[in-house]
Design a protein around this motif. Structure first.
Motif, mmCIF file in Angstrom:
data_model
loop_
_atom_site.group_PDB
_atom_site.id
_atom_site.type_symbol
_atom_site.label_atom_id
_atom_site.label_comp_id
_atom_site.label_asym_id
_atom_site.label_seq_id
_atom_site.Cartn_x
_atom_site.Cartn_y
_atom_site.Cartn_z
ATOM 1 N N MET A 183 0.825 -1.206 0.000
ATOM 2 C CA MET A 183 0.000 0.000 0.000
ATOM 3 C C MET A 183 0.863 1.261 0.000
ATOM 4 O O MET A 183 0.558 2.224 -0.710
ATOM 5 C CB MET A 183 -0.964 -0.004 1.189
ATOM 6 C CG MET A 183 -2.141 -0.929 0.994
ATOM 7 S SD MET A 183 -3.465 -0.664 2.180
ATOM 8 C CE MET A 183 -2.801 -1.480 3.607
ATOM 9 N N VAL A 184 1.933 1.259 0.787
ATOM 10 C CA VAL A 184 2.830 2.424 0.811
ATOM 11 C C VAL A 184 3.473 2.612 -0.565
ATOM 12 O O VAL A 184 3.513 3.729 -1.093
ATOM 13 C CB VAL A 184 3.895 2.278 1.918
ATOM 14 C CG1 VAL A 184 4.988 3.325 1.771
ATOM 15 C CG2 VAL A 184 3.243 2.377 3.293
ATOM 16 N N PHE A 185 3.960 1.535 -1.159
ATOM 17 C CA PHE A 185 4.565 1.635 -2.492
ATOM 18 C C PHE A 185 3.551 2.103 -3.530
ATOM 19 O O PHE A 185 3.879 2.897 -4.412
ATOM 20 C CB PHE A 185 5.189 0.304 -2.925
ATOM 21 C CG PHE A 185 6.441 -0.053 -2.173
ATOM 22 C CD1 PHE A 185 7.376 0.904 -1.824
ATOM 23 C CD2 PHE A 185 6.673 -1.360 -1.790
ATOM 24 C CE1 PHE A 185 8.524 0.584 -1.124
ATOM 25 C CE2 PHE A 185 7.820 -1.702 -1.088
ATOM 26 C CZ PHE A 185 8.748 -0.725 -0.753
ATOM 27 N N ALA A 186 2.319 1.627 -3.420
ATOM 28 C CA ALA A 186 1.274 2.073 -4.350
ATOM 29 C C ALA A 186 1.019 3.569 -4.187
ATOM 30 O O ALA A 186 0.857 4.293 -5.176
ATOM 31 C CB ALA A 186 -0.016 1.284 -4.127
ATOM 32 N N GLY A 187 0.981 4.051 -2.952
ATOM 33 C CA GLY A 187 0.790 5.473 -2.707
ATOM 34 C C GLY A 187 1.915 6.306 -3.298
ATOM 35 O O GLY A 187 1.676 7.351 -3.921
ATOM 36 N N ILE A 188 3.148 5.848 -3.124
ATOM 37 C CA ILE A 188 4.304 6.552 -3.688
ATOM 38 C C ILE A 188 4.252 6.528 -5.206
ATOM 39 O O ILE A 188 4.508 7.536 -5.879
ATOM 40 C CB ILE A 188 5.621 5.942 -3.154
ATOM 41 C CG1 ILE A 188 5.744 6.212 -1.653
ATOM 42 C CG2 ILE A 188 6.826 6.479 -3.916
ATOM 43 C CD1 ILE A 188 6.841 5.427 -0.962
ATOM 44 N N PHE A 189 3.894 5.375 -5.778
ATOM 45 C CA PHE A 189 3.785 5.244 -7.231
ATOM 46 C C PHE A 189 2.742 6.214 -7.788
ATOM 47 O O PHE A 189 2.970 6.883 -8.795
ATOM 48 C CB PHE A 189 3.443 3.802 -7.610
ATOM 49 C CG PHE A 189 3.276 3.595 -9.082
ATOM 50 C CD1 PHE A 189 4.372 3.579 -9.926
ATOM 51 C CD2 PHE A 189 2.012 3.427 -9.630
ATOM 52 C CE1 PHE A 189 4.225 3.400 -11.288
ATOM 53 C CE2 PHE A 189 1.845 3.249 -10.994
ATOM 54 C CZ PHE A 189 2.961 3.231 -11.825
ATOM 55 N N LEU A 190 1.581 6.300 -7.125
ATOM 56 C CA LEU A 190 0.541 7.224 -7.568
ATOM 57 C C LEU A 190 1.017 8.666 -7.494
ATOM 58 O O LEU A 190 0.693 9.485 -8.359
ATOM 59 C CB LEU A 190 -0.734 7.046 -6.742
ATOM 60 C CG LEU A 190 -1.473 5.734 -6.931
ATOM 61 C CD1 LEU A 190 -2.650 5.648 -5.967
ATOM 62 C CD2 LEU A 190 -1.931 5.560 -8.360
ATOM 63 N N LEU A 191 1.788 8.974 -6.484
ATOM 64 C CA LEU A 191 2.350 10.312 -6.351
ATOM 65 C C LEU A 191 3.283 10.620 -7.520
ATOM 66 O O LEU A 191 3.242 11.719 -8.090
ATOM 67 C CB LEU A 191 3.101 10.422 -5.022
ATOM 68 C CG LEU A 191 3.664 11.768 -4.634
ATOM 69 C CD1 LEU A 191 2.543 12.781 -4.450
ATOM 70 C CD2 LEU A 191 4.471 11.645 -3.348
ATOM 71 N N ILE A 192 4.060 9.634 -7.909
ATOM 72 C CA ILE A 192 5.028 9.816 -8.995
ATOM 73 C C ILE A 192 4.336 9.963 -10.354
ATOM 74 O O ILE A 192 4.712 10.824 -11.153
ATOM 75 C CB ILE A 192 6.043 8.649 -9.022
ATOM 76 C CG1 ILE A 192 6.940 8.719 -7.788
ATOM 77 C CG2 ILE A 192 6.873 8.659 -10.294
ATOM 78 C CD1 ILE A 192 7.791 7.487 -7.564
ATOM 79 N N ILE A 193 3.325 9.131 -10.621
ATOM 80 C CA ILE A 193 2.715 9.172 -11.964
ATOM 81 C C ILE A 193 1.818 10.385 -12.171
ATOM 82 O O ILE A 193 1.555 10.769 -13.304
ATOM 83 C CB ILE A 193 1.940 7.884 -12.305
ATOM 84 C CG1 ILE A 193 0.704 7.720 -11.416
ATOM 85 C CG2 ILE A 193 2.847 6.677 -12.261
ATOM 86 C CD1 ILE A 193 -0.248 6.662 -11.928
ATOM 87 N N GLY A 194 1.318 10.972 -11.119
ATOM 88 C CA GLY A 194 0.510 12.172 -11.245
ATOM 89 C C GLY A 194 -0.977 11.890 -11.398
ATOM 90 O O GLY A 194 -1.407 10.769 -11.695
#
Length: 122
Positions: free
Chosen positions: A73-84
């Protein structure tokens, strides 16, 4: 651990919606993705519950499972932050349309996993 069980109960409710009416669930995803707060809510909720699962994992019957789930979940949150926001929104709409016919199937597994979360927290 109450927050973990709250997450699981919410997951159960959403998975029931997936099983009962996949088309309504799909439409709900698309409608939600059009909200201004969609992207921020998705990131913050994943980060918050990810940290909660990691923090409380040692107190459960399935420490490794909850730790891994929290990290995902943390990695998914970071990924979403990165992709915009725009790519996230486009992906939500695409996946809601593409996987609508599979939601009933995935809903069963989500419901079972949510029950597992509750069982391991008790």
């Amino acid at each position: 651990m109450i927050l973990m069980m709250f997450f699981a109960l919410l997951m159960m409710l959403l998975s029931l919606q997936m099983m009962i009416s996949p088309a309504v669930f799909s439409a709900g995803i698309i409608k939600f993705s059009q909200q201004r707060y969609f992207h921020r809510f998705e990131i913050l909720s994943r980060l918050l519950f990810g940290v909660i699962f990691i923090y409380y994992a040692p107190l459960t019957r399935a420490m490794i499972t909850h730790s891994v789930f929290g990290l995902l979940m943390v990695f998914a949150g970071i990924f979403l932050l990165i992709i915009g926001a725009e790519k996230h929104r486009a992906f939500a709409v695409w996946s809601a349309n593409k996987f609508c016919s599979s939601f009933r199937f995935f809903g069963v597994f989500a419901f079972i996993f949510a029950g597992y979360i509750i069982y391991t927290c008790i």
